[in-house]
Design a protein around this motif. Sequence first.
Motif, PDB file in Angstrom:
ATOM      1  N   LEU A  22      36.685  35.778  49.601  1.00  0.00           N
ATOM      2  CA  LEU A  22      36.812  37.157  49.145  1.00  0.00           C
ATOM      3  C   LEU A  22      35.472  37.572  48.545  1.00  0.00           C
ATOM      4  O   LEU A  22      35.026  37.002  47.552  1.00  0.00           O
ATOM      5  CB  LEU A  22      37.925  37.267  48.098  1.00  0.00           C
ATOM      6  CG  LEU A  22      38.179  38.643  47.524  1.00  0.00           C
ATOM      7  CD1 LEU A  22      38.595  39.615  48.612  1.00  0.00           C
ATOM      8  CD2 LEU A  22      39.241  38.560  46.448  1.00  0.00           C
ATOM      9  N   THR A  23      34.853  38.541  49.145  1.00  0.00           N
ATOM     10  CA  THR A  23      33.575  39.038  48.640  1.00  0.00           C
ATOM     11  C   THR A  23      33.827  40.237  47.744  1.00  0.00           C
ATOM     12  O   THR A  23      34.415  41.225  48.168  1.00  0.00           O
ATOM     13  CB  THR A  23      32.653  39.445  49.808  1.00  0.00           C
ATOM     14  OG1 THR A  23      32.471  38.322  50.659  1.00  0.00           O
ATOM     15  CG2 THR A  23      31.316  39.931  49.298  1.00  0.00           C
ATOM     16  N   ILE A  24      33.405  40.116  46.499  1.00  0.00           N
ATOM     17  CA  ILE A  24      33.531  41.203  45.529  1.00  0.00           C
ATOM     18  C   ILE A  24      32.107  41.573  45.140  1.00  0.00           C
ATOM     19  O   ILE A  24      31.526  40.998  44.241  1.00  0.00           O
ATOM     20  CB  ILE A  24      34.342  40.756  44.300  1.00  0.00           C
ATOM     21  CG1 ILE A  24      35.668  40.137  44.745  1.00  0.00           C
ATOM     22  CG2 ILE A  24      34.561  41.923  43.346  1.00  0.00           C
ATOM     23  CD1 ILE A  24      36.384  39.397  43.656  1.00  0.00           C
ATOM     24  N   ALA A  25      31.526  42.514  45.872  1.00  0.00           N
ATOM     25  CA  ALA A  25      30.103  42.772  45.718  1.00  0.00           C
ATOM     26  C   ALA A  25      29.733  44.245  45.648  1.00  0.00           C
ATOM     27  O   ALA A  25      28.577  44.589  45.832  1.00  0.00           O
ATOM     28  CB  ALA A  25      29.349  42.108  46.877  1.00  0.00           C
ATOM     29  N   ALA A  26      30.696  45.126  45.437  1.00  0.00           N
ATOM     30  CA  ALA A  26      30.427  46.564  45.330  1.00  0.00           C
ATOM     31  C   ALA A  26      29.678  47.105  46.543  1.00  0.00           C
ATOM     32  O   ALA A  26      28.946  48.069  46.456  1.00  0.00           O
ATOM     33  CB  ALA A  26      29.661  46.882  44.049  1.00  0.00           C
ATOM     34  N   PRO A  41      34.111  42.295  33.901  1.00  0.00           N
ATOM     35  CA  PRO A  41      34.779  41.009  34.155  1.00  0.00           C
ATOM     36  C   PRO A  41      36.190  41.151  34.721  1.00  0.00           C
ATOM     37  O   PRO A  41      36.577  40.433  35.639  1.00  0.00           O
ATOM     38  CB  PRO A  41      34.789  40.331  32.786  1.00  0.00           C
ATOM     39  CG  PRO A  41      33.604  40.904  32.085  1.00  0.00           C
ATOM     40  CD  PRO A  41      33.507  42.338  32.562  1.00  0.00           C
ATOM     41  N   GLU A  42      36.966  42.111  34.205  1.00  0.00           N
ATOM     42  CA  GLU A  42      38.337  42.251  34.703  1.00  0.00           C
ATOM     43  C   GLU A  42      38.383  42.735  36.146  1.00  0.00           C
ATOM     44  O   GLU A  42      39.357  42.501  36.857  1.00  0.00           O
ATOM     45  CB  GLU A  42      39.165  43.165  33.793  1.00  0.00           C
ATOM     46  CG  GLU A  42      38.687  44.590  33.720  1.00  0.00           C
ATOM     47  CD  GLU A  42      37.649  44.851  32.650  1.00  0.00           C
ATOM     48  OE1 GLU A  42      37.392  46.036  32.390  1.00  0.00           O
ATOM     49  OE2 GLU A  42      37.081  43.900  32.089  1.00  0.00           O
ATOM     50  N   GLU A  43      37.326  43.400  36.609  1.00  0.00           N
ATOM     51  CA  GLU A  43      37.291  43.855  37.993  1.00  0.00           C
ATOM     52  C   GLU A  43      37.079  42.682  38.956  1.00  0.00           C
ATOM     53  O   GLU A  43      37.419  42.778  40.131  1.00  0.00           O
ATOM     54  CB  GLU A  43      36.204  44.904  38.182  1.00  0.00           C
ATOM     55  CG  GLU A  43      36.515  46.187  37.438  1.00  0.00           C
ATOM     56  CD  GLU A  43      35.396  47.188  37.508  1.00  0.00           C
ATOM     57  OE1 GLU A  43      35.698  48.348  37.834  1.00  0.00           O
ATOM     58  OE2 GLU A  43      34.236  46.835  37.230  1.00  0.00           O
ATOM     59  N   GLY A  94      29.983  48.090  30.122  1.00  0.00           N
ATOM     60  CA  GLY A  94      30.169  47.414  28.847  1.00  0.00           C
ATOM     61  C   GLY A  94      31.246  46.349  28.894  1.00  0.00           C
ATOM     62  O   GLY A  94      32.114  46.322  29.753  1.00  0.00           O
ATOM     63  N   ALA A  95      31.205  45.441  27.922  1.00  0.00           N
ATOM     64  CA  ALA A  95      32.191  44.359  27.817  1.00  0.00           C
ATOM     65  C   ALA A  95      33.333  44.804  26.932  1.00  0.00           C
ATOM     66  O   ALA A  95      33.267  45.828  26.283  1.00  0.00           O
ATOM     67  CB  ALA A  95      31.515  43.119  27.228  1.00  0.00           C
ATOM     68  N   GLY A  96      34.399  44.023  26.903  1.00  0.00           N
ATOM     69  CA  GLY A  96      35.526  44.319  26.035  1.00  0.00           C
ATOM     70  C   GLY A  96      36.814  44.257  26.801  1.00  0.00           C
ATOM     71  O   GLY A  96      36.887  43.662  27.854  1.00  0.00           O
TER      72      GLY A  96
END
Length: 94
Positions: A51-55, A27-29, A78-80
Motif C-alpha cells: 500500500l503506497t501512501i505518498a500523496a 500520523p493518523e493519515e 501539525g502534530a497532536g
Amino acid sequence: MAEPGLRQPGAVDGALRTMALARIARPEEIARPVACLLSPRVARHVTGETLTIAAGMEGRVLRERGDVDLAEVLREAGAGDSGADDPGKGRTPL
C-alpha cells in the motif's frame, strides 16, 4: 519521526513540488490505512499487498518553487490528536 528532516532548509518545498496533493500527511493519515490492512474483518482476503501512501508523490517536479504556500502546509501538518471533528484541533506547528 520525519520532523527533523522536515526542518531541513528546502526539504518541505522540494518534496511538495513532486506531490500531487501538495500536503504533508499527519500520523493518523498513515495509521488509518495501516490499521485497515491489519483488521481481520476489513482486510480478511488481502494478502501480500503493498500500500503506497505518498500523496501522489511521483518523483518528478509537478510545480515550481513558490507555487505552494509553505506556511499553510506546515500549519496543516501539525502534530497532536486526529482532529477528526475539527481539522485544526490539537495541532502544533512543526
